[in-house]
Each structure stands twice: as structure tokens, then as C-alpha cells.
Design a protein around this motif. Structure first.
Motif, PDB file in Angstrom:
ATOM      1  N   ILE A 129      -8.218  -0.001  -4.694  1.00 12.32           N
ATOM      2  CA  ILE A 129      -8.947   1.177  -5.138  1.00 12.32           C
ATOM      3  C   ILE A 129     -10.337   1.130  -4.525  1.00 12.32           C
ATOM      4  O   ILE A 129     -10.995   0.091  -4.534  1.00 12.32           O
ATOM      5  CB  ILE A 129      -9.066   1.225  -6.675  1.00 12.32           C
ATOM      6  N   THR A 130     -10.799   2.260  -4.014  1.00 11.46           N
ATOM      7  CA  THR A 130     -12.143   2.361  -3.470  1.00 11.46           C
ATOM      8  C   THR A 130     -12.982   3.189  -4.428  1.00 11.46           C
ATOM      9  O   THR A 130     -12.596   4.284  -4.814  1.00 11.46           O
ATOM     10  CB  THR A 130     -12.120   3.034  -2.082  1.00 11.46           C
ATOM     11  N   VAL A 131     -14.144   2.647  -4.805  1.00  9.86           N
ATOM     12  CA  VAL A 131     -15.041   3.320  -5.732  1.00  9.86           C
ATOM     13  C   VAL A 131     -16.324   3.648  -4.985  1.00  9.86           C
ATOM     14  O   VAL A 131     -16.922   2.779  -4.356  1.00  9.86           O
ATOM     15  CB  VAL A 131     -15.367   2.416  -6.951  1.00  9.86           C
ATOM     16  N   LYS A 132     -16.753   4.912  -5.043  1.00  7.04           N
ATOM     17  CA  LYS A 132     -18.003   5.315  -4.407  1.00  7.04           C
ATOM     18  C   LYS A 132     -19.041   5.553  -5.494  1.00  7.04           C
ATOM     19  O   LYS A 132     -18.824   6.312  -6.428  1.00  7.04           O
ATOM     20  CB  LYS A 132     -17.811   6.586  -3.582  1.00  7.04           C
ATOM     21  N   VAL A 133     -20.184   4.856  -5.356  1.00  6.41           N
ATOM     22  CA  VAL A 133     -21.240   4.935  -6.350  1.00  6.41           C
ATOM     23  C   VAL A 133     -22.574   5.051  -5.628  1.00  6.41           C
ATOM     24  O   VAL A 133     -22.795   4.401  -4.615  1.00  6.41           O
ATOM     25  CB  VAL A 133     -21.256   3.663  -7.230  1.00  6.41           C
ATOM     26  N   SER A 134     -23.474   5.868  -6.143  1.00  2.75           N
ATOM     27  CA  SER A 134     -24.823   5.970  -5.590  1.00  2.75           C
ATOM     28  C   SER A 134     -25.721   4.960  -6.294  1.00  2.75           C
ATOM     29  O   SER A 134     -25.843   4.989  -7.515  1.00  2.75           O
ATOM     30  CB  SER A 134     -25.389   7.377  -5.791  1.00  2.75           C
ATOM     31  N   VAL A 135     -26.310   4.046  -5.510  1.00  4.40           N
ATOM     32  CA  VAL A 135     -27.205   3.030  -6.054  1.00  4.40           C
ATOM     33  C   VAL A 135     -28.519   3.065  -5.270  1.00  4.40           C
ATOM     34  O   VAL A 135     -28.554   3.559  -4.147  1.00  4.40           O
ATOM     35  CB  VAL A 135     -26.583   1.614  -5.982  1.00  4.40           C
ATOM     36  N   PRO A 136     -29.599   2.545  -5.834  1.00  6.85           N
ATOM     37  CA  PRO A 136     -30.870   2.518  -5.110  1.00  6.85           C
ATOM     38  C   PRO A 136     -30.757   1.716  -3.809  1.00  6.85           C
ATOM     39  O   PRO A 136     -29.929   0.807  -3.698  1.00  6.85           O
ATOM     40  CB  PRO A 136     -31.832   1.830  -6.087  1.00  6.85           C
ATOM     41  N   ASP A 137     -31.597   2.034  -2.845  1.00  7.07           N
ATOM     42  CA  ASP A 137     -31.587   1.341  -1.560  1.00  7.07           C
ATOM     43  C   ASP A 137     -31.791  -0.158  -1.753  1.00  7.07           C
ATOM     44  O   ASP A 137     -32.613  -0.599  -2.547  1.00  7.07           O
ATOM     45  CB  ASP A 137     -32.699   1.886  -0.645  1.00  7.07           C
ATOM     46  N   GLY A 138     -31.014  -0.937  -1.027  1.00  8.81           N
ATOM     47  CA  GLY A 138     -31.132  -2.391  -1.081  1.00  8.81           C
ATOM     48  C   GLY A 138     -30.350  -3.039  -2.214  1.00  8.81           C
ATOM     49  O   GLY A 138     -30.314  -4.257  -2.314  1.00  8.81           O
ATOM     50  N   MET A 139     -29.717  -2.269  -3.058  1.00  5.64           N
ATOM     51  CA  MET A 139     -28.995  -2.820  -4.202  1.00  5.64           C
ATOM     52  C   MET A 139     -27.479  -2.801  -4.008  1.00  5.64           C
ATOM     53  O   MET A 139     -26.736  -3.149  -4.911  1.00  5.64           O
ATOM     54  CB  MET A 139     -29.336  -2.031  -5.470  1.00  5.64           C
ATOM     55  N   GLU A 140     -27.033  -2.405  -2.815  1.00  3.24           N
ATOM     56  CA  GLU A 140     -25.597  -2.245  -2.581  1.00  3.24           C
ATOM     57  C   GLU A 140     -24.823  -3.555  -2.772  1.00  3.24           C
ATOM     58  O   GLU A 140     -23.813  -3.593  -3.480  1.00  3.24           O
ATOM     59  CB  GLU A 140     -25.332  -1.705  -1.166  1.00  3.24           C
TER      60      GLU A 140
END
Length: 66
Positions: A4-15
Motif C-alpha cells: 500500500i502506498t500512502v501519500k501524506v503532506s509533511v513539513p520540509d525535511g520531515m519526510e
């Protein structure tokens, strides 16, 4: 096993941090849901013991979670 692939928006540098935390969380949840292949009811009576299966279950519970 599926993927399963999950796409989430996170702050820069926190990936990478988010990815590691998510993997650790899912691994922990999968361990909790895994059922034993042999239960105490299956082995009760096979080995000599003076304890009941209920006492053995309580001891196992205390060792795991106590």
C-alpha cells in the motif's frame, strides 16, 4: 502480501522521520494482531503440571504485560 502506498503532506525535511515512525507503528500493530499458532488449550494436558490452564494463562499474561 500486498503493498500500500500512502501519500501524506509533511513539513520540509520531515519526510524520512515520518516514514520511519510510520513503519515502526505499522510493524508494532502487525505484531499485536498476530495470533499464536498453538494456544495453551492445545498443549494443556501434554506436559505434567500441577497448575490449571487458567493459572498458566495468568502467568503468561503477567510476563508479557506485567
Amino acid at each position: 502480501m500486498g503493498e500500500i502506498t500512502v501519500k501524506v503532506s509533511v513539513p520540509d525535511g520531515m519526510e524520512e522521520l515520518f516514514k520511519k515512525e510510520l513503519e515502526a507503528l505499522t510493524a508494532g500493530l502487525l505484531k499485536l494482531k498476530k495470533k499464536p499458532s498453538v494456544t495453551l488449550d492445545d498443549v494443556f494436558g501434554i506436559m505434567p503440571s500441577e497448575k490449571s490452564s487458567k493459572e498458566m494463562r495468568l502467568e503468561l499474561y503477567e510476563e508479557l504485560f506485567g
